[in-house]
Enzyme design. Structure first.
Site, PDB file in Angstrom:
ATOM      1  N   ASP A  65      40.237  35.564  37.916  1.00  0.00           N
ATOM      2  CA  ASP A  65      41.699  36.288  37.395  1.00  0.00           C
ATOM      3  C   ASP A  65      42.571  35.424  37.111  1.00  0.00           C
ATOM      4  O   ASP A  65      43.826  35.776  36.992  1.00  0.00           O
ATOM      5  CB  ASP A  65      42.263  37.505  38.262  1.00  0.00           C
ATOM      6  CG  ASP A  65      41.272  38.516  38.573  1.00  0.00           C
ATOM      7  OD1 ASP A  65      40.220  38.713  38.057  1.00  0.00           O
ATOM      8  OD2 ASP A  65      41.129  39.013  39.941  1.00  0.00           O
ATOM      9  N   LYS A  74      41.250  34.100  32.243  1.00  0.00           N
ATOM     10  CA  LYS A  74      40.130  33.597  31.213  1.00  0.00           C
ATOM     11  C   LYS A  74      40.163  34.061  29.764  1.00  0.00           C
ATOM     12  O   LYS A  74      39.841  33.551  28.750  1.00  0.00           O
ATOM     13  CB  LYS A  74      38.803  33.483  31.940  1.00  0.00           C
ATOM     14  CG  LYS A  74      38.798  32.518  33.157  1.00  0.00           C
ATOM     15  CD  LYS A  74      37.550  32.772  34.203  1.00  0.00           C
ATOM     16  CE  LYS A  74      37.163  34.231  34.669  1.00  0.00           C
ATOM     17  NZ  LYS A  74      38.153  34.354  35.802  1.00  0.00           N
ATOM     18  N   GLY A  99      36.822  41.266  35.065  1.00  0.00           N
ATOM     19  CA  GLY A  99      37.399  41.899  34.300  1.00  0.00           C
ATOM     20  C   GLY A  99      38.474  40.863  33.563  1.00  0.00           C
ATOM     21  O   GLY A  99      39.194  40.233  34.116  1.00  0.00           O
ATOM     22  N   HIS A 100      38.222  40.957  32.159  1.00  0.00           N
ATOM     23  CA  HIS A 100      38.770  39.757  31.374  1.00  0.00           C
ATOM     24  C   HIS A 100      39.952  40.643  30.485  1.00  0.00           C
ATOM     25  O   HIS A 100      39.440  41.406  29.445  1.00  0.00           O
ATOM     26  CB  HIS A 100      37.817  38.918  30.526  1.00  0.00           C
ATOM     27  CG  HIS A 100      37.086  38.156  31.546  1.00  0.00           C
ATOM     28  ND1 HIS A 100      35.923  37.024  31.102  1.00  0.00           N
ATOM     29  CD2 HIS A 100      37.077  38.216  33.117  1.00  0.00           C
ATOM     30  CE1 HIS A 100      35.556  36.761  31.979  1.00  0.00           C
ATOM     31  NE2 HIS A 100      36.173  37.099  33.219  1.00  0.00           N
ATOM     32  N   GLN A 152      34.667  35.119  37.208  1.00  0.00           N
ATOM     33  CA  GLN A 152      34.960  34.594  38.474  1.00  0.00           C
ATOM     34  C   GLN A 152      35.635  33.527  38.386  1.00  0.00           C
ATOM     35  O   GLN A 152      36.301  33.054  37.641  1.00  0.00           O
ATOM     36  CB  GLN A 152      33.749  34.746  39.513  1.00  0.00           C
ATOM     37  CG  GLN A 152      33.140  36.317  39.554  1.00  0.00           C
ATOM     38  CD  GLN A 152      32.498  36.729  38.783  1.00  0.00           C
ATOM     39  OE1 GLN A 152      31.570  36.159  38.294  1.00  0.00           O
ATOM     40  NE2 GLN A 152      32.608  37.977  38.058  1.00  0.00           N
TER      41      GLN A 152
HETATM   42  P1  GDP Z   1      40.517  36.905  33.967  1.00  0.00           P
HETATM   43  O1  GDP Z   1      39.585  37.649  34.723  1.00  0.00           O
HETATM   44  O2  GDP Z   1      40.514  35.428  34.281  1.00  0.00           O
HETATM   45  O3  GDP Z   1      40.326  37.156  32.535  1.00  0.00           O
HETATM   46  O4  GDP Z   1      41.899  37.301  34.269  1.00  0.00           O
HETATM   47  P2  GDP Z   1      42.561  38.713  34.371  1.00  0.00           P
HETATM   48  O5  GDP Z   1      42.634  39.652  32.994  1.00  0.00           O
HETATM   49  O6  GDP Z   1      41.678  39.645  35.459  1.00  0.00           O
HETATM   50  O7  GDP Z   1      43.815  38.680  34.938  1.00  0.00           O
HETATM   51  C1  GDP Z   1      44.835  37.946  34.470  1.00  0.00           C
HETATM   52  C2  GDP Z   1      46.115  38.927  34.106  1.00  0.00           C
HETATM   53  O8  GDP Z   1      47.261  38.084  33.976  1.00  0.00           O
HETATM   54  C3  GDP Z   1      45.779  39.705  32.823  1.00  0.00           C
HETATM   55  O9  GDP Z   1      46.630  41.201  33.260  1.00  0.00           O
HETATM   56  C4  GDP Z   1      46.403  39.073  31.805  1.00  0.00           C
HETATM   57  O10 GDP Z   1      46.931  40.023  30.694  1.00  0.00           O
HETATM   58  C5  GDP Z   1      47.816  38.501  32.445  1.00  0.00           C
HETATM   59  N1  GDP Z   1      48.161  37.122  31.660  1.00  0.00           N
HETATM   60  C6  GDP Z   1      47.380  36.250  31.310  1.00  0.00           C
HETATM   61  N2  GDP Z   1      48.305  35.262  31.004  1.00  0.00           N
HETATM   62  C7  GDP Z   1      49.231  35.257  31.250  1.00  0.00           C
HETATM   63  C8  GDP Z   1      50.567  34.750  31.446  1.00  0.00           C
HETATM   64  O11 GDP Z   1      50.813  33.601  30.964  1.00  0.00           O
HETATM   65  N3  GDP Z   1      51.712  35.473  32.024  1.00  0.00           N
HETATM   66  C9  GDP Z   1      51.736  36.602  32.363  1.00  0.00           C
HETATM   67  N4  GDP Z   1      52.814  37.275  32.840  1.00  0.00           N
HETATM   68  N5  GDP Z   1      50.424  37.433  32.491  1.00  0.00           N
HETATM   69  C10 GDP Z   1      49.306  36.833  31.962  1.00  0.00           C
HETATM   70  P1  IMO Z   2      37.012  37.848  36.908  1.00  0.00           P
HETATM   71  O1  IMO Z   2      35.764  37.102  35.844  1.00  0.00           O
HETATM   72  C1  IMO Z   2      38.218  37.951  41.087  1.00  0.00           C
HETATM   73  C2  IMO Z   2      35.300  38.766  43.902  1.00  0.00           C
HETATM   74  C3  IMO Z   2      35.477  40.208  44.586  1.00  0.00           C
HETATM   75  C4  IMO Z   2      34.762  39.783  46.155  1.00  0.00           C
HETATM   76  C5  IMO Z   2      33.613  38.819  45.833  1.00  0.00           C
HETATM   77  C6  IMO Z   2      32.437  39.284  45.421  1.00  0.00           C
HETATM   78  O2  IMO Z   2      37.733  38.981  36.544  1.00  0.00           O
HETATM   79  O3  IMO Z   2      37.994  36.662  37.149  1.00  0.00           O
HETATM   80  P2  IMO Z   2      31.022  40.792  44.019  1.00  0.00           P
HETATM   81  O4  IMO Z   2      31.524  42.122  43.182  1.00  0.00           O
HETATM   82  O5  IMO Z   2      30.696  39.732  42.842  1.00  0.00           O
HETATM   83  O6  IMO Z   2      30.027  41.193  44.777  1.00  0.00           O
HETATM   84  O7  IMO Z   2      32.308  40.489  44.789  1.00  0.00           O
HETATM   85  O8  IMO Z   2      34.108  38.279  44.341  1.00  0.00           O
HETATM   86  N1  IMO Z   2      35.379  38.791  42.651  1.00  0.00           N
HETATM   87  C7  IMO Z   2      36.496  38.504  41.656  1.00  0.00           C
HETATM   88  N2  IMO Z   2      37.475  38.490  42.125  1.00  0.00           N
HETATM   89  N3  IMO Z   2      37.910  38.106  39.836  1.00  0.00           N
HETATM   90  C8  IMO Z   2      36.603  38.146  39.361  1.00  0.00           C
HETATM   91  O9  IMO Z   2      36.063  37.977  38.179  1.00  0.00           O
HETATM   92  C9  IMO Z   2      35.786  38.751  40.592  1.00  0.00           C
HETATM   93  N4  IMO Z   2      34.509  39.117  40.627  1.00  0.00           N
HETATM   94  C10 IMO Z   2      34.117  39.143  41.952  1.00  0.00           C
HETATM   95  O10 IMO Z   2      36.738  40.701  44.578  1.00  0.00           O
HETATM   96  O11 IMO Z   2      36.050  39.189  46.826  1.00  0.00           O
HETATM   97 MG    MG Z   3      39.683  39.372  36.240  1.00  0.00          MG
END
Ligand code: GDP
Ligand code: IMO
Ligand code: MG
Length: 420
Positions: A13, A16, A40-41, A222
């Site tokens: 998270d 990415k 979840g991206h 991840q």
């Molecule tokens: P990913 O899994 O690495 O793609 O990241 P996620 O989407 O799960 O979580 C990142 C969250 O931070 C999302 O809700 C993005 O919209 C938000 N986000 C990304 N970059 C920034 C930033 O620079 N500032 C803020 N406030 N939010 C951001």
């Molecule tokens: P993105 O790509 C954050 C975590 C779960 C759990 C562990 C194992 O959005 O960064 P699993 O479902 O793979 O058996 O879970 O890994 N986890 C993540 N945490 N971002 C993710 O993906 C994750 N995918 C799995 O919360 O701790």
């Molecule tokens: Mg994510």
């Protein structure tokens, strides 16, 4: 042409999805190499906020091919929903998505096995997203799995029944099985649905594309600290989330890999169980969670929040061979007088500066105080707009991490990105 990689350096998270979307205009192909719908991206632009789980984050841009590589595990039900949501936004998924025949399928019973495993672990549960990731990779390495290429074979149903029977033996009379009928019929319908998308030998496609001068970006899911080998085992996911995963998850040889962008938050988060030395279980952690909207993009769970962890980041940079860094969500720290950096750990009464084998809840952080910028940075358009304290924070991190920070993100939107 070589292949570039973008991946997370913390526990996922990091942002990415946002940065892949920002970088996509520089590429012809975006390819996911591991993980599955546990990811979840999030992408935000032009009033759209969209979360992708299986589909690469290049899908919204024109003239870019998106590949789900062999290292990914696919839940056809989730993939179908993802495609249909994109089609509602007029994205032509049919022409922009290719799926590796070697990617493994997540079966309904894999999801039940995931739940059963977590129940059996009790307090020691991983905190899995329950998407069936672990059991599917177990069947892959156990040489029992079903792959995308199998769905067009005449005996697919036989193969499916055989694997399901094997799962029944493990699940025995579990009450979890009562839900199987409805999820199974949904699964079989989705299998038919995804048949109409292009299934390819993605290793040939990518190597030919590279030979013909196409630019490829591999998108990690991840983060490094969730890697099956190098993460905080057993509190990890079941794939190699690191640069090396690009080779096995796409069929790309190591000597083809060029630029490696490591992405991290200006602080740190984790969702699920496991050690997190710099975690803040107080009102500061709560403030970061609220300001940063730190709730899971896949499960909606609260993300645990804490300060940035340098020993962990240095370890992740080493394992991945990171050539440049992208620092995310600096704006979340806008209202802090002071911010803190974990520089060392205390373990067994000893001060250590490395990421140890037995990182645990007993590993305590040593923090260094850094002056916060304490002002709104979301309007920054270029580096010279940054307050001097933010520039000092960036310089300090670059010196410690020994890798340049080439991207600074100051908001969730595509436009809120500063390339240095
Ligand atoms: P990913 O899994 O690495 O793609 O990241 P996620 O989407 O799960 O979580 C990142 C969250 O931070 C999302 O809700 C993005 O919209 C938000 N986000 C990304 N970059 C920034 C930033 O620079 N500032 C803020 N406030 N939010 C951001
Ligand atoms: P993105 O790509 C954050 C975590 C779960 C759990 C562990 C194992 O959005 O960064 P699993 O479902 O793979 O058996 O879970 O890994 N986890 C993540 N945490 N971002 C993710 O993906 C994750 N995918 C799995 O919360 O701790
Ligand atoms: Mg994510």
């Amino acid at each position: 042409m070589g292949v570039d990689v973008l991946l997370g350096l913390q526990w996922g998270d990091e942002g990415k999805g946002k940065i892949v979307d920002v970088l996509t205009p520089q590429y012809d192909i975006i390819a996911r190499f591991q993980g599955g719908p546990n990811a979840g991206h999030t992408l935000e632009f032009e009033g759209i906020k969209h979360v992708l789980h299986t589909i690469p984050s290049g899908i919204f841009r024109n003239d870019v091919m998106n590949i789900i590589g062999n290292g990914v595990v696919i839940d056809p039900v989730i993939l179908q929903k993802e495609i249909q949501q994109l089609e509602k936004l007029n994205v032509d998924v049919q022409s922009k998505l290719l799926i590796s025949k070697k990617a493994h399928l997540i079966l309904p019973t894999h999801k039940l096995l995931d739940q059963a495993s977590e129940i059996a672990k009790g307090k020691q549960k991983i905190g899995s997203t329950l998407k069936g990731i672990g059991p599917t990779y177990m069947d892959k390495t156990g040489r029992n799995g079903l792959r995308i290429g199998d769905i067009s074979s005449v005996d697919f149903n036989k193969k499916y029944q055989k694997l399901k029977e094997k799962h029944f033996k493990i699940l025995k009379d579990s009450t979890l099985l009562k839900n199987l009928d409805s999820i199974e019929s949904e699964f079989l319908k989705s299998i038919e649905y995804i048949k109409k998308f292009k299934h390819i030998d993605s290793e040939h496609y990518l190597n030919n594309a590279s030979k013909n001068g196409k630019k490829i970006l591999a998108e990690g899911a991840q983060g490094t600290l969730l890697d099956i080998d190098f993460g905080t085992y057993p509190y990890v996911t079941s794939s190699n989330t690191i640069t090396a995963g690009t080779c096995t998850g796409l069929g790309i040889a190591p000597n083809k890999i060029k630029r490696i962008v490591g992405i991290f938050k200006a602080y740190c988060t984790r969702v699920g169980s496991g050690p997190f030395p710099s975690e803040l279980k107080d009102e500061i952690g709560e403030k970061i969670r609220q300001v940063g909207h730190e709730f899971g993009a896949t499960t909606g769970r609260e993300r645990r929040c804490g300060w940035i962890d340098l020993p962990a980041l240095k370890y992740a940079i080493m394992i991945n061979g990171v050539t440049e860094l992208s620092m995310m969500k600096a704006d979340v720290l806008d209202s802090f007088e002071d911010i803190y950096v974990c520089t060392h750990y205390i373990q067994n009464e000893e001060k250590i500066n490395f990421f140890p084998f037995d990182l645990s809840d007993d590993t305590k952080p040593v923090f260094k105080k850094v002056k916060g910028w304490n002002q709104d940075i979301t309007k920054s358009k270029k580096e010279s707009d940054f307050p001097k304290e933010l520039s000092a924070y960036i310089n300090y991190l670059e010196k410690e991490l020994e890798v340049p920070i080439s991207i600074v993100s100051v908001g969730p939107n595509r436009s809120e990105t500063i390339i240095r």
